[in-house]
Enzyme design. Structure first.
Site, PDB file in Angstrom:
ATOM      1  N   CYS A 165       0.856  -1.192   0.000  1.00 33.80           N
ATOM      2  CA  CYS A 165       0.000   0.000   0.000  1.00 33.80           C
ATOM      3  C   CYS A 165       0.887   1.235   0.000  1.00 33.80           C
ATOM      4  CB  CYS A 165      -0.883  -0.018   1.241  1.00 33.80           C
ATOM      5  SG  CYS A 165      -2.048   1.339   1.342  1.00 33.80           S
ATOM      6  N   GLU A 212      -4.823  -8.309  -3.310  1.00 34.31           N
ATOM      7  CA  GLU A 212      -5.022  -8.388  -1.856  1.00 34.31           C
ATOM      8  C   GLU A 212      -4.262  -7.269  -1.174  1.00 34.31           C
ATOM      9  OE1 GLU A 212      -3.411  -9.317   2.123  1.00 34.31           O
ATOM     10  OE2 GLU A 212      -2.276  -9.364   0.241  1.00 34.31           O
ATOM     11  N   ARG A 264      -8.361 -11.422  11.245  1.00 39.28           N
ATOM     12  CA  ARG A 264      -7.448 -10.874  10.242  1.00 39.28           C
ATOM     13  C   ARG A 264      -8.259 -10.409   9.040  1.00 39.28           C
ATOM     14  NH1 ARG A 264      -2.024 -11.747  10.040  1.00 39.28           N
ATOM     15  NH2 ARG A 264      -0.936 -11.122   8.140  1.00 39.28           N
ATOM     16  N   ARG A 266      -8.790  -8.480   5.556  1.00 41.60           N
ATOM     17  CA  ARG A 266      -8.048  -8.049   4.374  1.00 41.60           C
ATOM     18  C   ARG A 266      -9.031  -7.671   3.277  1.00 41.60           C
ATOM     19  NH1 ARG A 266      -4.688  -7.725   7.564  1.00 41.60           N
ATOM     20  NH2 ARG A 266      -2.511  -8.364   7.504  1.00 41.60           N
TER      21      ARG A 266
END
Length: 455
Positions: A165, A212, A264, A266
């Site tokens: 990112c 992802e 988690r 995503r």
């Protein structure tokens, strides 16, 4: 009879994943202890004649991933920013074949090569993605870059990428566009690693992709990063699943806790080429239909006995304990995460190797007793072991130890903390498969020039 060249090739392949010392120890399990780190280095350098017994040769082969038993594959994919191959594992389960891998971290590459078979006839391995996209060569024109990509990246049906990112700068975009740029994304995303992904999509035109990233991608740089990415994918001619969903109903956000005992989240961007028209009705909401009837509990994946070095030292434990109390008194949420066998853990991070604070296994510490109490000293919490991390991320099932970990604990913690929950992407791949196959069939009926280099 095994030739010397075959022996040397096997040794060199093993050394791509394992240290000389580890290989020597492995060989000495069946030999008379004649192998050392130094002797293997000499043979590797061509000093002396290498010779393995048949038993040693077979034993060394066991360190390497074997060719899949599947006689045929249903589609081809490439694996960008591959890490240790978590997304790849999910798509191989759905019948895919990996034909290209790109990963720059040498320690991650070790683990990847120790666990994923690479057929030398139909798989290419690349370290720096910019070597194939030419994004580090600003003097190269778009057309030149696309031709180079087309020649150096194998044709594939699906592109997989867990790209980093990064913020985008929009300064100077209008000026660049006025110079005759063919693609807006070439301006908007330049200097980021998403730019490399977009260039490969533009050049190779796969029928589908899976991207992802962390959940915060949507809010990164006040939403500009995500907006530019979505605009670029639309410009390239792709429909993105659940593009408009948001908030609690944002099906692009998938939580690994539905598959493993770890919270988690995503963001998963699934795209299909618009011109093939196979996307109608596809939604990641249907991932919920593939949740396992019984997911493993944390207790299922914990080892019964661990080495003492995984137990926190009294000094570190007291520091974390006091640190948590201080922040709770201030109304902050900082602190360790103590878990028991039926708990869902926090997100495993790449910094886990530092103190393990986000996931500490409770060994009976009693906060009502004095910190120096003998029982409390004996029952200090512990970190997860790398093997338990592999299970927590879905690389291994409960009580399994099949995933090879050829790196230090520090590197292993970083790798699992940066990776994905494997069964999440196995579910995504399963949802996508029929549409991928249908799109592949439609693509085969079209002239190549229509599909490639025609973004």
């Amino acid at each position: 009879m095994i030739s010397t060249s075959d022996e040397l090739a096997l040794l060199q392949q093993a050394l791509e994943s394992y240290e000389h010392k580890y290989i020597a120890e492995h060989l000495n399990q069946i030999s008379l202890g004649s192998w050392t780190r130094e002797s293997l280095k000499r043979y590797e350098q061509g000093k002396g004649e290498l010779h393995f017994s048949d038993a040693e040769y077979r034993h060394l082969q066991k360190l390497l991933p074997q060719a899949p038993r599947r006689a045929r594959h249903d589609f081809d994919f490439i694996d960008l920013f591959a890490g240790i191959g978590g997304i790849r594992r999910g798509f191989e389960e759905a019948g895919g074949r990996c034909v290209f891998t790109s990963e720059w971290n040498p320690f991650a590459v070790r683990t990847y090569k120790a666990n994923h078979y690479s057929d030398p006839t139909n798989h290419k391995f690349n370290s720096d993605i910019r070597e194939v996209t030419l994004s580090d060569k600003p003097h190269v024109s778009e057309d030149e870059a696309y031709r180079f990509i087309d020649a150096n990246v194998p044709d594939h049906d699906v592109l997989l990428a867990g790209f980093p990112c990064q913020p985008f700068s929009i300064a100077g975009v209008s000026k660049k566009n006025s110079l005759g740029r063919k693609h807006g994304f070439e301006c908007d995303t330049q200097g980021t690693l998403f730019f490399d992904v977009a260039r490969i999509i533009a050049a190779k035109r796969p029928v589908a992709f899976v991207l992802e990233n962390v959940k915060n991608l949507k809010s990164h740089d006040r939403g500009n990063t995500f907006r530019v990415i979505m605009n670029a994918l639309d410009e390239l001619g792709y429909w993105v699943a659940d593009a408009e969903s948001s908030g609690k109903e944002d099906y692009k956000i998938i939580d690994g806790k539905h598959f493993v005992p770890q919270h988690r989240e995503r963001i998963v961007l699934v795209g299909f080429r618009k011109d093939l028209n196979v996307h109608d009705g596809f939604t990641l909401k249907d991932v919920a239909k593939l949740y396992p009837k019984r997911k493993p509990s944390l207790g299922d994946i914990l080892e019964k006995e661990v080495q003492p070095n995984y137990i926190l030292t009294p000094k570190l434990w007291q520091y974390l304990y006091n640190y948590s109390i201080q922040h709770k008194a201030k109304g902050n949420g900082f602190g360790y995460g103590l878990v028991k066998p039926h708990d869902v853990t926090r997100t495993l991070s790449a910094r886990y190797y530092k103190d393990g604070s986000e996931i500490l296994v409770d060994r009976g510490f009693n906060p009502k007793l004095d910190f120096e109490h003998k029982k409390n000293i004996e029952n200090r919490p512990r970190r997860l072991t790398p093997r338990e991390c592999a299970r927590l991320m879905g690389y291994d099932g409960p009580n399994e130890s099949n995933f090879r970990i050829p790196v230090s604990d520090t590197q292993a913690y970083k790798q699992f903390g940066n990776s994905v929950v494997v069964p999440v992407f196995a579910a995504v791949a399963k949802l996508m498969k029929d549409r991928i196959v249908r799109a592949k069939q439609l693509e085969a009926l079209r002239p190549r020039s229509h599909a490639r280099l025609a973004a």
